[in-house]
Design an enzyme around this catalytic site. Structure first.
Site, PDB file in Angstrom:
ATOM      1  N   ARG A  97       0.734  -1.258  -0.177  1.00 28.56           N
ATOM      2  CA  ARG A  97       0.091   0.198  -0.040  1.00 28.56           C
ATOM      3  C   ARG A  97       0.839   1.299   0.009  1.00 28.56           C
ATOM      4  O   ARG A  97       1.776   1.286   0.647  1.00 28.56           O
ATOM      5  CB  ARG A  97      -0.959  -0.189   1.230  1.00 28.56           C
ATOM      6  CG  ARG A  97      -1.896   1.131   1.320  1.00 28.56           C
ATOM      7  CD  ARG A  97      -2.955   0.978   0.427  1.00 28.56           C
ATOM      8  NE  ARG A  97      -4.140   1.725   0.951  1.00 28.56           N
ATOM      9  CZ  ARG A  97      -4.983   2.049  -0.073  1.00 28.56           C
ATOM     10  NH1 ARG A  97      -5.086   1.679  -1.390  1.00 28.56           N
ATOM     11  NH2 ARG A  97      -6.016   2.652   0.383  1.00 28.56           N
ATOM     12  N   THR A 381      -6.760   0.343  -8.488  1.00 23.34           N
ATOM     13  CA  THR A 381      -7.531  -0.757  -8.363  1.00 23.34           C
ATOM     14  C   THR A 381      -7.737  -1.383  -9.728  1.00 23.34           C
ATOM     15  O   THR A 381      -8.727  -0.727 -10.148  1.00 23.34           O
ATOM     16  CB  THR A 381      -8.763  -0.434  -7.363  1.00 23.34           C
ATOM     17  OG1 THR A 381      -8.247   0.226  -6.419  1.00 23.34           O
ATOM     18  CG2 THR A 381      -9.586  -1.562  -7.582  1.00 23.34           C
ATOM     19  N   THR A 399      -3.648  -0.690  -7.301  1.00 25.03           N
ATOM     20  CA  THR A 399      -4.716   0.587  -7.730  1.00 25.03           C
ATOM     21  C   THR A 399      -3.915   1.936  -7.594  1.00 25.03           C
ATOM     22  O   THR A 399      -2.660   1.901  -7.144  1.00 25.03           O
ATOM     23  CB  THR A 399      -5.643   0.737  -6.594  1.00 25.03           C
ATOM     24  OG1 THR A 399      -6.692   1.817  -6.862  1.00 25.03           O
ATOM     25  CG2 THR A 399      -4.970   1.118  -5.014  1.00 25.03           C
ATOM     26  N   ASN A 401      -5.950   4.359  -7.015  1.00 25.91           N
ATOM     27  CA  ASN A 401      -7.164   4.800  -6.411  1.00 25.91           C
ATOM     28  C   ASN A 401      -8.221   5.325  -7.399  1.00 25.91           C
ATOM     29  O   ASN A 401      -8.863   4.346  -7.992  1.00 25.91           O
ATOM     30  CB  ASN A 401      -6.837   5.976  -5.424  1.00 25.91           C
ATOM     31  CG  ASN A 401      -8.186   6.305  -4.541  1.00 25.91           C
ATOM     32  OD1 ASN A 401      -9.076   5.475  -4.238  1.00 25.91           O
ATOM     33  ND2 ASN A 401      -8.111   7.261  -4.048  1.00 25.91           N
ATOM     34  N   ASP A 423      -7.582   8.112   0.376  1.00 24.60           N
ATOM     35  CA  ASP A 423      -8.423   7.220   1.083  1.00 24.60           C
ATOM     36  C   ASP A 423      -8.369   7.361   2.681  1.00 24.60           C
ATOM     37  O   ASP A 423      -8.575   6.650   3.500  1.00 24.60           O
ATOM     38  CB  ASP A 423      -7.650   5.759   0.816  1.00 24.60           C
ATOM     39  CG  ASP A 423      -8.399   5.077  -0.345  1.00 24.60           C
ATOM     40  OD1 ASP A 423      -9.752   5.563  -0.558  1.00 24.60           O
ATOM     41  OD2 ASP A 423      -8.124   4.192  -1.027  1.00 24.60           O
ATOM     42  N   SER A 452      -7.796   0.837   3.075  1.00 22.36           N
ATOM     43  CA  SER A 452      -8.345   0.354   2.001  1.00 22.36           C
ATOM     44  C   SER A 452      -9.514  -0.393   2.126  1.00 22.36           C
ATOM     45  O   SER A 452      -9.634  -0.894   2.994  1.00 22.36           O
ATOM     46  CB  SER A 452      -7.112  -0.264   1.224  1.00 22.36           C
ATOM     47  OG  SER A 452      -7.422  -0.992   0.146  1.00 22.36           O
ATOM     48  N   GLY A 473     -13.059  -1.354  -7.447  1.00 23.44           N
ATOM     49  CA  GLY A 473     -14.450  -0.702  -7.227  1.00 23.44           C
ATOM     50  C   GLY A 473     -14.481   0.046  -5.944  1.00 23.44           C
ATOM     51  O   GLY A 473     -15.654   0.276  -5.284  1.00 23.44           O
ATOM     52  N   GLY A 474     -13.274   0.449  -5.420  1.00 26.22           N
ATOM     53  CA  GLY A 474     -13.480   1.310  -4.249  1.00 26.22           C
ATOM     54  C   GLY A 474     -14.381   0.700  -3.073  1.00 26.22           C
ATOM     55  O   GLY A 474     -13.929  -0.610  -2.746  1.00 26.22           O
TER      56      GLY A 474
HETATM   57  N1  GLY Z   1      -8.330   3.098  -3.357  1.00 21.75           N
HETATM   58  C1  GLY Z   1      -9.082   2.149  -3.073  1.00 21.75           C
HETATM   59  C2  GLY Z   1      -9.089   1.269  -2.064  1.00 21.75           C
HETATM   60  O1  GLY Z   1      -7.811   0.941  -1.713  1.00 21.75           O
HETATM   61  O2  GLY Z   1      -9.924   0.678  -1.290  1.00 21.75           O
END
Ligand code: GLY
Length: 572
Positions: A97, A381, A399, A401, A423, A452, A473-474
């Site tokens: 991350r 993502t 991702t 983001n 995020d 995340s 898909g966030g």
């Molecule tokens: N940026 C989307 C997530 O990490 O959930």
């Protein structure tokens, strides 16, 4: 008369057949498979496996091939998570991350009145977190890879140099984001609306970056020429990432979240992703209900699933953040009695209003936030699924983001930079781009990882590898993975049908069920509305883009490549 009767019978058969959705299987292979957002990336991963590489080698190559062919989310300038299961049954997780830069601070996206400044955490250089992707794939390769890096990058570099064919969907995205990408960069970039479908897209700058990485290894990105160029570029554009930030970045091995659901064992991503923990809460709250009896996407099943989702997202907003900075009460949040209590107000007669739901109360827990952690003390993502011919599996979600991340494109390096800083919770109670709320557990601090929702997941059945699954898909990632697993396990669907089935999503706040438009029965929508649910079919018209692999009874693999994108399964 008899003829008439036969004719009526014939019509009835035709009519009833029409009502049954045909059962379709995805690609079936005997040995190995890669499913990703692009056929070219899946093919490169599969070719690496065919050359004798393993799932981790294929991960390296697939991830970089997605950076070439799918700049929308594939990346060098972002981060991700990987969950693995070796053929020995050993499981683990890797966190690559992004992190907040050293110069980041809690209120960096607030104005003097304490209000969130629009777009500051989402667009341009100030929104960029320290990228983790290159560290991630090298760290995974160092521990488990078997082929040399040059072998893994060779086909990717060739792809960047020779180009790939732009798809219709890709061109549509180029069109959609053209003006903002141009505005952020102050000029037209390689990714622009004038790149038509069916044209060949080459990225020579990215090929050069990859050649340097192939030659000098991981440090090229974090300490070498690429690092130098990246820091200079970001600083010129108003960013705060320094060479020290890059030099300090390390991927982290984590213990995945592991839980049982019926005869399945689910292994998913642990914090700093909320994915595994939320998925576990939702599934454990759903488990006591006989959802298979209710039926797939039936009124009752949706009611139970949505209620469990609301409870889990309320907990998420309060308890979850970077485990290196906040003590997350994982066991208490997964406690059987606690989760049963969370569902005690559930009723099939009406929804529980979101404003009557809050995070749960946990016994003997006090949140401790280390917001002045010293980096010297700190060691440090899109989704694709891989099963190799040795029986190893990896689930990876990676991702930038937002779409094309911060929209900032490092032209000399050939890639977009993330906007992952969004995020974090810029201000408690103010939603991020996904409408997700966060609390102090997810407040910004230097060197901290933002929370995340990514949920790369591996499922075992009776102790054997059963499914590899994940999605972009966030905020909808968790609920999409949840539905896909239930579609197979509870509703008996094939992998292909499970990933392509209509999806819905609830995240506690806002108070609405998001549903994919034109995919649910009008009667069902009416029934939900009559019970008091708010339905939103416009906010997220495409919910998730799941790529998954199912191990069938005879040991063959079935790919599920989501029709919502250009996703493809390739294997042998
Ligand atoms: N940026 C989307 C997530 O990490 O959930």
């Amino acid at each position: 008369m008899k003829i008439k009767l036969y004719f009526i019978l014939f019509l009835c058969i035709i009519f009833s057949c029409k009502k049954e959705a045909p059962i379709t299987r995805g690609l079936i292979t005997k040995n190995a498979m890669v499913v990703s957002a692009r056929a070219e990336a899946s093919k490169i991963g599969s070719d690496i496996l065919e050359q004798g590489g393993n799932a981790f080698d294929a991960m390296f190559a697939t991830e970089m091939a997605l950076a070439v062919t799918y700049p929308y989310a594939g990346n060098l300038g972002g981060g991700g998570f990987m969950v693995y299961r070796l053929n020995t049954g050993e499981t683990g997780a890797l966190d690559y991350r992004e992190k907040a830069p050293l110069a980041a601070s809690r209120d960096m996206y607030l104005d003097s009145l304490g209000n969130v400044i629009p777009n500051k955490s989402t667009v341009g250089a100030y929104a960029v977190g320290v990228p983790g992707t290159i560290a991630g794939i090298f760290t995974a390769h160092e521990r488990f890879g078997s082929l040399p890096i040059e072998t893994l990058l060779k086909p990717v570099i060739a792809l960047a140099e020779n180009g790939f064919t732009v798809t219709k969907k890709q061109h549509k995205r180029f069109m959609k984001y053209d003006s903002i990408i141009t505005a952020v960069n102050g000029k037209t970039t390689l990714v622009n609306k004038d790149v038509p479908a069916q044209s060949t897209f080459k990225n020579v700058a990215l090929a050069e970056t990859l050649k340097r990485i192939s030659k000098h290894g991981r440090d090229e990105f974090y300490k070498g020429e690429t690092a130098k160029q990246l820091v200079a570029f970001l600083s010129e554009k108003g960013g705060i990432i320094t060479s020290e930030d890059l030099a300090l970045y390390e991927a982290q091995w984590r213990d995945p979240i592991r839980f049982a659901y019926d005869d399945l064992t689910i292994i998913s991503m642990s914090p700093p992703s909320s994915g595994g923990l939320c998925l576990a809460q939702i599934m454990k709250m759903t488990e006591p209900f006989d959802v298979s009896q209710y039926g797939q996407n039936s009124l009752e099943a949706i009611q139970v699933m949505v209620e469990a989702e609301k409870q889990a997202y309320a907990d998420r907003s309060y308890y979850l953040g970077d485990p290196d900075f906040v003590n997350i009460p994982v066991d208490k949040l997964l406690d059987h009695t606690y989760l049963n209590n969370r569902m005690q107000h559930f009723s099939f007669d009406k929804p529980t209003p979101s404003d009557s739901i809050s995070y749960g109360t946990l016994p003997n827990y006090t949140m401790e936030i280390k917001d002045n952690i010293s980096y010297q003390e700190h060691n440090e993502t899109t989704h694709y699924s891989i099963v190799d011919q040795f029986g190893n599996a990896v689930a990876v979600t990676t991702t930038l983001n937002g779409a094309y991340g911060s929209k900032l494109y490092a032209e000399n390096l050939g890639f977009f930079l993330n906007n992952e800083m969004d995020d974090f919770s810029s201000k408690p109670g103010v939603p991020n781009v996904y409408g997700l709320l966060g609390g102090k557990a997810n407040a910004i601090a230097p060197q901290k990882r933002m929370l995340s929702a990514m949920t790369p997941t591996i499922v075992e059945k009776n102790g054997e590898l059963y499914m590899v699954v994940g999605t972009p898909g966030g905020s909808t990632i968790i609920t999409s993975v949840f539905q896909t697993i239930l579609n197979v396990h509870e509703f008996g669907m094939t992998m292909h049908d499970a990933v392509n089935a209509p999806r819905f999503h609830h995240q506690w706040l806002p108070e609405e069920i998001r549903m994919e438009p034109n995919r649910f029965d009008d009667t069902l929508l009416e029934q939900l509305k009559n019970l008091g649910y708010t339905i939103n079919e416009t906010r997220t018209p495409v919910i998730g883009k799941v790529d998954a692999i199912l191990i069938l009874n005879d040991g063959t693999l079935e790919g599920g490549a989501d029709y919502r994108g250009d996703d493809a399964a390739v294997g042998f």
